[in-house]
Motif scaffolding. Sequence first.
Motif, short mmCIF file in Angstrom:
data_model
loop_
_atom_site.label_atom_id
_atom_site.label_comp_id
_atom_site.label_asym_id
_atom_site.label_seq_id
_atom_site.Cartn_x
_atom_site.Cartn_y
_atom_site.Cartn_z
N PHE A 16 38.99 4.28 -3.68
CA PHE A 16 39.68 3.01 -3.98
C PHE A 16 40.92 2.84 -2.97
CE2 PHE A 16 37.97 5.12 -7.92
CZ PHE A 16 37.17 3.88 -8.30
N ASP A 17 40.71 1.53 -2.12
CA ASP A 17 41.55 1.27 -1.44
C ASP A 17 42.89 0.75 -2.21
OD1 ASP A 17 42.30 0.25 1.33
OD2 ASP A 17 42.39 -1.66 0.35
N LEU A 18 44.06 1.02 -1.76
CA LEU A 18 45.39 0.99 -2.13
C LEU A 18 45.42 1.11 -3.81
CD1 LEU A 18 46.47 -2.37 -0.36
CD2 LEU A 18 46.71 0.01 0.47
N ASP A 37 33.62 2.83 -0.35
CA ASP A 37 34.94 2.36 -0.21
C ASP A 37 35.12 0.90 -0.70
OD1 ASP A 37 37.39 1.91 0.31
OD2 ASP A 37 37.37 2.38 2.51
N LEU A 38 35.72 0.87 -2.09
CA LEU A 38 35.63 -0.56 -2.50
C LEU A 38 37.23 -1.11 -2.86
CD1 LEU A 38 33.17 0.04 -5.34
CD2 LEU A 38 32.88 -1.08 -3.41
N VAL A 39 37.30 -2.26 -2.69
CA VAL A 39 38.62 -3.06 -2.64
C VAL A 39 38.69 -3.99 -3.87
CG1 VAL A 39 40.08 -4.60 -1.51
CG2 VAL A 39 38.49 -3.14 -0.11
N ALA A 66 41.30 8.47 -4.45
CA ALA A 66 42.55 7.38 -4.53
C ALA A 66 43.17 7.40 -3.06
CB ALA A 66 43.45 7.60 -5.53
N GLU A 67 43.47 6.18 -2.55
CA GLU A 67 44.41 5.95 -1.38
C GLU A 67 45.48 5.75 -2.42
OE1 GLU A 67 44.94 3.51 2.53
OE2 GLU A 67 44.57 2.57 0.85
N PRO A 68 46.54 6.77 -1.98
CA PRO A 68 47.60 6.73 -3.32
C PRO A 68 48.89 5.87 -2.77
CG PRO A 68 47.76 8.94 -2.14
CD PRO A 68 46.34 8.04 -1.36
N TRP A 69 48.47 4.98 -2.23
CA TRP A 69 49.97 3.98 -1.82
C TRP A 69 49.61 2.56 -1.84
CZ3 TRP A 69 48.37 8.30 1.39
CH2 TRP A 69 47.56 7.79 2.25
N ASP A 70 50.63 1.65 -2.21
CA ASP A 70 50.47 0.29 -1.69
C ASP A 70 51.95 0.04 -1.25
OD1 ASP A 70 51.97 -0.47 -4.18
OD2 ASP A 70 50.23 -0.62 -5.24
N ILE A 71 52.33 -1.40 -1.23
CA ILE A 71 53.40 -1.82 -0.63
C ILE A 71 54.44 -2.49 -1.68
CG2 ILE A 71 52.68 -1.91 1.67
CD1 ILE A 71 53.05 -5.04 1.38
N GLY A 92 36.05 -5.21 6.77
CA GLY A 92 35.60 -5.60 5.50
C GLY A 92 36.57 -5.48 4.50
N TYR A 93 37.81 -5.12 4.63
CA TYR A 93 38.95 -5.02 3.69
C TYR A 93 39.37 -6.39 3.12
CZ TYR A 93 38.69 0.00 4.43
OH TYR A 93 38.31 1.28 4.60
N ASN A 94 38.52 -7.39 3.10
CA ASN A 94 38.83 -8.53 2.59
C ASN A 94 38.06 -9.34 1.82
OD1 ASN A 94 41.32 -10.40 2.74
ND2 ASN A 94 40.26 -11.87 4.21
N PRO A 95 37.74 -8.73 0.56
CA PRO A 95 36.20 -9.22 -0.02
C PRO A 95 36.70 -10.56 -1.06
CG PRO A 95 37.71 -7.35 -1.29
CD PRO A 95 38.14 -7.61 0.00
#
Length: 666
Positions: free
Chosen positions: A322-324, A248-250, A358-363, A210-213
């Motif tokens: 919070f994702d990424l 868990d929200l995106v 917080a998920e404390p990373w992105d790319i 479900g990480y593609n809202p």
Amino acid sequence: MTNLGATITPEGIRFAAWSSSARRLWVSLFDDSGSREIDRLELTPQGDGVHALFLPRIGDGTRYGFRADGDYAPERGLWFDPNKLLTDPYAVELDHPYQYHWRLAAKRNEGADTAPLMPKAIARSLPKPVPAKPALFQPGGLIYELNVRSFTKLHPDVPEAQRGTIAALAHPAVIEHLKRLGVSAVELMPVTASIDERHLPPLGLTNAWGYNPVTFMALDPRLAPGGIEELRDTVAALRKAGIGIILDLVFNHTGESDRLGPTLSLRGLDAQAYYRHQPDGRLVNDTGTGNTIACDHPVVREMVLDTLRHFVRFTGVDGFRFDLAPVLGRVDGAFDPEAPLLQAIAGDPVLADRVLIAEPWDIGPSGYQLGNFRPPYLEWNDRYRDDVRRFWRGDTGAIGALATRLAGSSDVFGREGRPASRTVNFIAAHDGMTLADIVAYERKHNEANGEQNRDGHNDNLSWNNGTEGETDADAIARTRFGDQCGLLATLFASRGTIMLTAGDEFGRTQKGNNNAYAQDNAITWLDWAGRDQALEQYASSLAALRRAFPALADIRFLTGEPADGSEIPDVAWLTEAGAPLGESDWNDPGRHRLVMLLGDAEGGRLAVVINGDRRQCVFSLPERDGFEWRSAIETQPVDLARPLPGRSVNFMIERQAAKPRARKGS
């Protein structure tokens, strides 16, 4: 709440959408089946980008969507196409799930009307807000991460029609399981409506995570056929049992993907505003999904806040993950811990007492921000995950890192003299190998994902069997069981908030798949009938110990100084001989033994005895007159003269010694 979306009044419905660059916007109305467009009415510009229209004599249950027209120049971030039916960004309910079709991504003038392919938003009169109550979850508790569908899909006690839904979480058998584990809050992987990535349908796969809202408020009809009331009732049932719910929200991207992706909502309304772009017009891809939400835009910021308030007011959830999350703090592309959105969330009166993770990373550039969020945000701590795995894998030089993680990771979260940790400690999560697979597979096995095993992380810090050259199946099983127990015990012995992923307490396996996002099948469905009940019982015992000895769950950093009101230091780090670890011990690359001796404010002591070596060893603990050491889990005296087994963690609690019985006749 911002007056956008479909606002129902006794006289009718006001439809409103925002776009700074559309020339015309319409609302399309559909029949009760959602299959036939019965009217298309143009919205009127209201100023500041708002377009609105009030329609009398319609009400609750009306099916609708938006359309927008303007320039079509994808190279400049303009995607207007009236043939694309668009989901209202403020939709609170959809009539059916999204299903990917290539026509959703067709260029303007090359595709037919997409209305037959799109779910319709349903205008709903929202229930009365739930009474305001403080969040149940407090830092230091146990978060239980779960995928709603896979968690109960095979649960034998849940009625078949209810399996795989949010409502199933309120079943008494599920609640009893959560209570045995001492769960403080369940963290639901995304439950808002999402769409499959375009490469999955040809492979016969679907996005199971479900990480593609597409939008942010409407729940996925497959997970919540009862709409927001289903989530609301489940929150209430778990809350009655003393368990909170974290969503868990995106907010970092949407399923509209890259320039070849579908036009579903935000892209068709105002892609330039809702998404970040390079100076040359290309979409920024700080998420690895093809697009990045422009969280520094005022309209986006308000939409995020409205979404969070919506879930707190109408369902009573305890908080959000919070994702990424660095995306939420990017201002002009650079991460800023004082970003307006991060500050607005933490300071909002409705949200101020909710747990924020917080998920404390992105790319993106400087995307790794562990430790850089500000209180009250807690942070997923991947350094904890990696250092604990390295220790139990048997890596050299891991003892100092293990002690730092057990003590709350002050090297990460103790900056600026902060006395308490914001860590969320975990060993396994949805993204990566399961706990059981960590000790059974040296390499990932993602062949079922259809990408020739190229997807997923390559460095899993995992190991196979744990005994080199072992061929006896029973011995291998015992070794793997012991390694899982060691990992679980370390997690429950660690200061700060801890997180356990559903099923890891009873040995769930994904057969080495460390990126099972596309496996809505037995690979991810929890096997309740085949669970390891001995491991489950051990996890429950660890949870009971953590509740009984508050020093384990304290979020303050261990200092080696006496705890408040006590003469006993909050921690002493000892060798197996019971002596303080010296510099040579900390620097010994081959050391895999450690005792963490905890003291509490009441003068009690708990010893966490860790033998990461494969060899058994006799441990000695400091003695006090009138006290004796007992196993903290079994509450039986411990014979410290006997060696403790290798690859094990033992918890020993100091109790007053029983007085000798008086002799008869004395």
